[in-house]
Design an enzyme around this catalytic site. Structure first.
Site, PDB file in Angstrom:
ATOM      1  CG  ASN A  33      -1.764   1.317   1.458  1.00  0.00           C
ATOM      2  OD1 ASN A  33      -1.725   1.960   0.477  1.00  0.00           O
ATOM      3  ND2 ASN A  33      -2.403   1.285   2.602  1.00  0.00           N
TER       4      ASN A  33
ATOM      5  CE  LYS B 120      -0.112   3.210   4.929  1.00  0.00           C
ATOM      6  NZ  LYS B 120      -0.060   3.392   6.224  1.00  0.00           N
TER       7      LYS B 120
ATOM      8  CG  HIS C  85      -5.684   2.028   5.179  1.00  0.00           C
ATOM      9  ND1 HIS C  85      -5.137   2.774   5.908  1.00  0.00           N
ATOM     10  CD2 HIS C  85      -4.833   0.832   4.914  1.00  0.00           C
ATOM     11  CE1 HIS C  85      -4.265   2.374   6.311  1.00  0.00           C
ATOM     12  NE2 HIS C  85      -3.834   1.371   5.835  1.00  0.00           N
TER      13      HIS C  85
ATOM     14  CD  GLU D  59      -2.905   5.463   6.703  1.00  0.00           C
ATOM     15  OE1 GLU D  59      -2.910   5.534   5.548  1.00  0.00           O
ATOM     16  OE2 GLU D  59      -2.087   5.079   7.354  1.00  0.00           O
TER      17      GLU D  59
ATOM     18  CD  GLU E  58      -3.319  -2.285   7.180  1.00  0.00           C
ATOM     19  OE1 GLU E  58      -2.370  -2.654   6.815  1.00  0.00           O
ATOM     20  OE2 GLU E  58      -3.813  -1.250   7.080  1.00  0.00           O
TER      21      GLU E  58
ATOM     22  N   GLY F  27       2.835   2.460  10.923  1.00  0.00           N
ATOM     23  CA  GLY F  27       3.663   3.500  10.401  1.00  0.00           C
ATOM     24  C   GLY F  27       4.306   3.804  11.958  1.00  0.00           C
TER      25      GLY F  27
ATOM     26  CB  SER G  87       5.459  -1.727  11.810  1.00  0.00           C
ATOM     27  OG  SER G  87       5.051  -0.284  12.105  1.00  0.00           O
TER      28      SER G  87
HETATM   29  P1  13P Z   1       3.265   0.504   7.582  1.00  0.00           P
HETATM   30  O1  13P Z   1       3.716  -0.811   6.871  1.00  0.00           O
HETATM   31  O2  13P Z   1       4.009   1.659   6.925  1.00  0.00           O
HETATM   32  O3  13P Z   1       2.963   0.232   9.147  1.00  0.00           O
HETATM   33  O4  13P Z   1       1.640   0.769   7.095  1.00  0.00           O
HETATM   34  C1  13P Z   1       0.608  -0.515   7.320  1.00  0.00           C
HETATM   35  C2  13P Z   1      -0.521  -0.060   6.318  1.00  0.00           C
HETATM   36  O5  13P Z   1      -1.199   0.807   6.850  1.00  0.00           O
HETATM   37  C3  13P Z   1      -0.627  -0.763   5.197  1.00  0.00           C
HETATM   38  O6  13P Z   1      -1.937  -0.720   4.541  1.00  0.00           O
END
Ligand code: 13P
Length: 248
Positions: free
Chosen positions: A9, A11, A95, A97, A167, A173, A213
């Site tokens: 992803n 982002k 997601h 976010e 997640e 992150g 992560s």
């Molecule tokens: P990270 O791997 O940067 O923690 O992000 C995970 C994520 O949100 C994947 O959709």
């Protein structure tokens, strides 16, 4: 045996020219992968280019979101048919976010899941708890509810094409990964609720990913857990490390 799936992803990262560079770097490393589904999910503006660049490889392209209407006056939104026609096979939905910054609800996620399926897109449905919810001991309740609502009215034969990504929000992150046991516990609970919604045979075919992560160091141990069928990777999908995660 469920086929493993590792998705990146991206982002809100990578302009088209940067996307070209990243794909050219990763292509020789993961393009021939036969045992694992490898998916890149770039921003919308990179999708057409990404589809072009991965032609002739085993890499699949996915989007990071879509709207649940067919077309029309929805300024700024992207329709399922647009993604399909552009060459996407997958679409990330719900997601954290999107839920957190843009107010997406479980009900909207469900509408998107049904629309994606209708258009032959495979949804990667994200669920997961905040730190305070984990501390309150309601992780499983919350994740069960997220899965149940997202999968409402989904037919058994379509459910097997869905992917659930667990997640935990506190692990995204932050460099703070869930332990293998924590991740397995929730992924196992997700499979259990899938068996309740559909049946055990269907639940055993649905792939459940862990995200939060994931990196080249922790991936192998996480993916070795019985109910974890791969990963949804953020930060580490933006560099050559992603290939090590796929190999894991
Ligand atoms: P990270 O791997 O940067 O923690 O992000 C995970 C994520 O949100 C994947 O959709």
């Amino acid at each position: 045996m469920r086929r493993r799936i590792v998705a990146g992803n991206w982002k809100m990262n990578k302009t088209p020219s940067e996307a070209r560079e990243l794909i050219e770097t990763l292509k020789p490393l993961v393009g021939d992968e036969k045992d694992v589904d490898v998916v890149f999910c770039p921003p919308f503006v990179d999708i057409a280019l990404a589809v072009e660049l991965v032609k002739g490889t085993n890499i699949k392209i996915g989007a990071q979101n879509m709207y649940y209407e067919e077309k029309g006056a929805y300024t700024g939104e992207v329709a399922p048919e647009m993604l399909k026609d552009a060459g996407c096979e997958y679409v990330i939905l719900g997601h954290s976010e999107r839920r957190g910054y843009f107010g997406e609800t479980n009900e909207q996620v469900n509408k998107k899941v049904l629309k994606a399926i209708e258009h032959g897109l495979k949804p990667i449905i994200c669920v997961g708890e905040k730190l305070e919810q984990r501390e309150q001991g309601i992780t499983e309740d919350l994740v069960r509810m997220q899965v149940k609502i997202a999968m409402k009215d989904v037919k058994k034969e379509d459910a097997v094409n869905c992917v659930i990504a667990y997640e935990p929000i506190w692990a995204i992150g932050t460099g703070r990964t869930a332990t293998n046991e924590q991740a397995e516990e929730v992924c196992g609970a997700i499979r259990k609720v899938l068996a309740e919604i559909f049946d055990q045979e269907t639940a055993d075919q649905i792939r459940v990913q862990y995200g939060g992560s994931v990196n080249a160091k922790n991936a192998a141990d996480l993916f070795a857990m019985p109910d974890i069928d791969g990963g949804l990777v953020g930060g580490a999908s933006l560099k050559a490390d992603f290939a090590d995660i796929v190999k894991a």
